[in-house]
Design a protein around this motif. Sequence first.
Motif, PDB file in Angstrom:
ATOM      1  N   ALA A 265     -14.683  34.494  57.337  1.00 23.42           N
ATOM      2  CA  ALA A 265     -16.029  34.959  57.053  1.00 23.42           C
ATOM      3  C   ALA A 265     -15.967  36.389  56.543  1.00 23.42           C
ATOM      4  O   ALA A 265     -15.150  37.201  56.999  1.00 23.42           O
ATOM      5  CB  ALA A 265     -16.895  34.892  58.309  1.00 23.42           C
ATOM      6  N   VAL A 266     -16.854  36.678  55.599  1.00 22.14           N
ATOM      7  CA  VAL A 266     -17.002  38.016  55.054  1.00 22.14           C
ATOM      8  C   VAL A 266     -18.498  38.326  55.090  1.00 22.14           C
ATOM      9  O   VAL A 266     -19.319  37.479  54.744  1.00 22.14           O
ATOM     10  CB  VAL A 266     -16.459  38.083  53.606  1.00 22.14           C
ATOM     11  CG1 VAL A 266     -16.726  39.434  52.979  1.00 22.14           C
ATOM     12  CG2 VAL A 266     -14.976  37.760  53.579  1.00 22.14           C
ATOM     13  N   PHE A 267     -18.834  39.517  55.539  1.00 20.44           N
ATOM     14  CA  PHE A 267     -20.231  39.937  55.653  1.00 20.44           C
ATOM     15  C   PHE A 267     -20.433  41.174  54.788  1.00 20.44           C
ATOM     16  O   PHE A 267     -19.854  42.221  55.082  1.00 20.44           O
ATOM     17  CB  PHE A 267     -20.576  40.222  57.118  1.00 20.44           C
ATOM     18  CG  PHE A 267     -20.346  39.025  58.006  1.00 20.44           C
ATOM     19  CD1 PHE A 267     -21.340  38.072  58.174  1.00 20.44           C
ATOM     20  CD2 PHE A 267     -19.131  38.842  58.649  1.00 20.44           C
ATOM     21  CE1 PHE A 267     -21.129  36.955  58.978  1.00 20.44           C
ATOM     22  CE2 PHE A 267     -18.909  37.727  59.448  1.00 20.44           C
ATOM     23  CZ  PHE A 267     -19.919  36.789  59.613  1.00 20.44           C
ATOM     24  N   ASP A 268     -21.188  41.024  53.719  1.00 19.94           N
ATOM     25  CA  ASP A 268     -21.370  42.096  52.743  1.00 19.94           C
ATOM     26  C   ASP A 268     -20.026  42.672  52.303  1.00 19.94           C
ATOM     27  O   ASP A 268     -19.846  43.887  52.230  1.00 19.94           O
ATOM     28  CB  ASP A 268     -22.288  43.200  53.295  1.00 19.94           C
ATOM     29  CG  ASP A 268     -23.730  42.743  53.394  1.00 19.94           C
ATOM     30  OD1 ASP A 268     -24.170  41.962  52.525  1.00 19.94           O
ATOM     31  OD2 ASP A 268     -24.416  43.168  54.342  1.00 19.94           O
ATOM     32  N   GLY A 269     -19.076  41.791  52.056  1.00 21.31           N
ATOM     33  CA  GLY A 269     -17.754  42.187  51.593  1.00 21.31           C
ATOM     34  C   GLY A 269     -16.801  42.650  52.678  1.00 21.31           C
ATOM     35  O   GLY A 269     -15.635  42.940  52.392  1.00 21.31           O
TER      36      GLY A 269
END
Length: 177
Positions: free
Chosen positions: A120-124
């Motif tokens: 998972a990536v959150f805002d990069g």
Amino acid sequence: MSECAVGVLLAAGAGTRYGSPKVLAHDGAWLRAAVQALRDGGCDRVVVVLGAAETSVPDGATAVLAPDWHRGMSASFRAGLAAASNAEYAVVHVVDTPDVGPDVVRAVLDAAAETGLSRAVFDGRPGHPVVLAGRHFDAAAASASGDFGARNFLRGRDDVVAVECSQWATGIDHDYR
């Protein structure tokens, strides 16, 4: 018999910056939310890695002890992967990201079909969960050290599928109250 996906919830730490073990936070609400996210997100089974605190785990989960939990996240990570050894995939998650729900888990698990590795990536910004195909368990466990679970194994690889999940969650881990 092989299972498709096992959720591995890392919850063994003492939570020294937080002030208490995070597995106990909010009367176990974070623990329940993480187990539910893993189950509803596609995991056939969920193992909760415990250490600093003993607690019962929600229905649908099994407790696993990391006796050397004090050595850092790597100890919990290795204990969790060992408990998932027959799985096609391990979905490694942490207890202190309470807004990560089943949509995130499902998206990251689905993306792992491509290369056997996704996160998972959150805002990069890289976060949890991380999905590892069984063929990577041994190498990932061997590379874990101190407070780093899969980080050293994943660093620099070009086959990790990054899944942007900020539409569902912040992925922020809560280190302080």
